[in-house]
Write a protein that holds these residues in place. Structure first.
Motif, PDB file in Angstrom:
ATOM      1  N   GLY A 114      -4.098   3.526   1.448  1.00  9.74           N
ATOM      2  CA  GLY A 114      -3.329   4.433   2.293  1.00  9.74           C
ATOM      3  C   GLY A 114      -2.435   3.719   3.272  1.00  9.74           C
ATOM      4  N   ASP A 115      -2.134   2.453   3.017  1.00  8.79           N
ATOM      5  CA  ASP A 115      -1.286   1.657   3.902  1.00  8.79           C
ATOM      6  C   ASP A 115       0.166   1.761   3.432  1.00  8.79           C
ATOM      7  N   GLY A 116       0.864   2.754   3.925  1.00  8.10           N
ATOM      8  CA  GLY A 116       2.223   3.013   3.482  1.00  8.10           C
ATOM      9  C   GLY A 116       3.186   1.884   3.752  1.00  8.10           C
ATOM     10  N   ASN A 117       3.138   1.300   4.948  1.00  5.52           N
ATOM     11  CA  ASN A 117       4.061   0.220   5.294  1.00  5.52           C
ATOM     12  C   ASN A 117       3.846  -0.999   4.407  1.00  5.52           C
ATOM     13  N   GLU A 160      -2.501  12.624   0.844  1.00  9.59           N
ATOM     14  CA  GLU A 160      -3.919  12.805   1.144  1.00  9.59           C
ATOM     15  C   GLU A 160      -4.766  12.832  -0.125  1.00  9.59           C
ATOM     16  N   ASP A 161      -4.163  13.247  -1.240  1.00 14.91           N
ATOM     17  CA  ASP A 161      -4.906  13.321  -2.495  1.00 14.91           C
ATOM     18  C   ASP A 161      -4.645  12.114  -3.396  1.00 14.91           C
ATOM     19  N   ARG A 162      -4.201  11.002  -2.806  1.00 18.30           N
ATOM     20  CA  ARG A 162      -3.828   9.839  -3.600  1.00 18.30           C
ATOM     21  C   ARG A 162      -4.984   9.311  -4.454  1.00 18.30           C
ATOM     22  N   LEU A 181       5.433   6.863   0.238  1.00 16.13           N
ATOM     23  CA  LEU A 181       5.050   8.266   0.105  1.00 16.13           C
ATOM     24  C   LEU A 181       3.800   8.420  -0.761  1.00 16.13           C
ATOM     25  N   CYS A 182       3.688   7.600  -1.798  1.00 21.69           N
ATOM     26  CA  CYS A 182       2.480   7.642  -2.637  1.00 21.69           C
ATOM     27  C   CYS A 182       1.248   7.290  -1.804  1.00 21.69           C
TER      28      CYS A 182
END
Length: 270
Positions: free
Chosen positions: A222-225, A125-127, A120-121
């Motif tokens: 932005g690579d959640g997996n 979009e604003d990470r 989720l982090c």
């Protein structure tokens, strides 16, 4: 409700009225209408148009829930005390103990849940402006204390990384569950370390920091997996000491409560 002797109409007892007042006061506290303290008893009596016994009963309800601390006497009043992760952890610990849940199950639950937090982090979009700078700051703090001889101090600081990921993941419910499970996990890890020695050797500390940096890089991309997989691999290292523990979760007064409060104070001081 008991009938009125004079009119035959039903009237509410101070107990019933107090419960209604407590419900409204609880709502005002949790929505932030009241901050730090509740109004004086006289002001509340006028506000709700009720008697002093009803206000005192409302205070008893809220005090039993842990939402306020009542000071009695001439300088008395009701100080607001919002629930925190340690309160939730204590209540959860009691429930788990009643169900004979084992410490290893707490560790396994964290292993299952926290990868979702990392994902989720990474998906925010604003990470780059919100998540990454905060976690990077945390890692630098941990790195600067890698040679700290105080095991508890270093472990508390290392836990801040996980706390911040939870707060920054954007899911308040998931954060609350994760914080509570970690509080229980660490209270038992304290006991485990006292019996077996610290797991936080210099090599382990270095590996933990390396893991944190990898998780952060993947969140930044932005690579959640991939962030979730990295968090899972990290937790395998972190949680190994208790994954085979057959002890049932226990929350004993006053030792574990002091441990949870001490840990919260250490995290807040960072």
């Amino acid at each position: 409700m008991a009938p009125s002797a004079s009119s035959g109409r039903s009237v509410l007892s101070p107990l019933r009225v107090g419960e209604s007042v407590a419900r409204e006061l609880r709502e005002r506290i949790l929505t932030g209408e009241y901050v730090d303290t509740l109004p004086k008893q006289e002001a509340l009596m006028a506000d709700f148009e009720v008697s002093a016994p009803s206000i005192r009963e409302a205070f008893r309800v809220l005090e039993a829930e842990g939402l306020i601390v009542v000071r009695r006497g001439n300088v008395g009043g009701a100080t607001i005390r919002l629930p925190n992760a340690d309160d939730t952890a204590y209540a959860l610990g009691l429930a788990l103990q009643a169900k004979s849940v084992r410490v290893s199950e707490v560790a396994a639950a964290l292993w299952s849940i926290e990868p979702a937090v990392a994902r989720l982090c990474a998906e925010r979009e604003d990470r780059l402006t919100v998540v990454v700078p905060s976690l990077a700051e945390c890692i630098e703090m941990i790195d600067s204390t890698v040679d700290d001889s105080n095991r508890n101090s270093w472990e508390y600081k290392a836990q801040v990384f996980h706390d911040r990921m939870g707060r920054l993941c954007g899911n308040g419910a998931l954060n609350a569950v994760t914080e509570s499970l970690y509080a229980l996990y660490h209270s038992h890890l304290d006991e485990w370390s006292a019996a077996h020695g610290s797991y936080a050797s210099k090599n382990t500390r270095t590996a933990v920091i390396k893991d944190h940096r990898r998780i952060l890089r993947l969140i930044e991309k932005g690579d959640g997996n991939a962030a979730a997989k990295a968090a899972s691999a990290h937790l395998e290292r972190l949680l190994t000491p208790l994954l085979d523990e057959d002890d049932i979760v226990s929350v004993t007064l006053p030792r574990n409560v002091r441990s949870l409060r001490r840990r919260a104070s250490a995290r807040e001081s960072t």
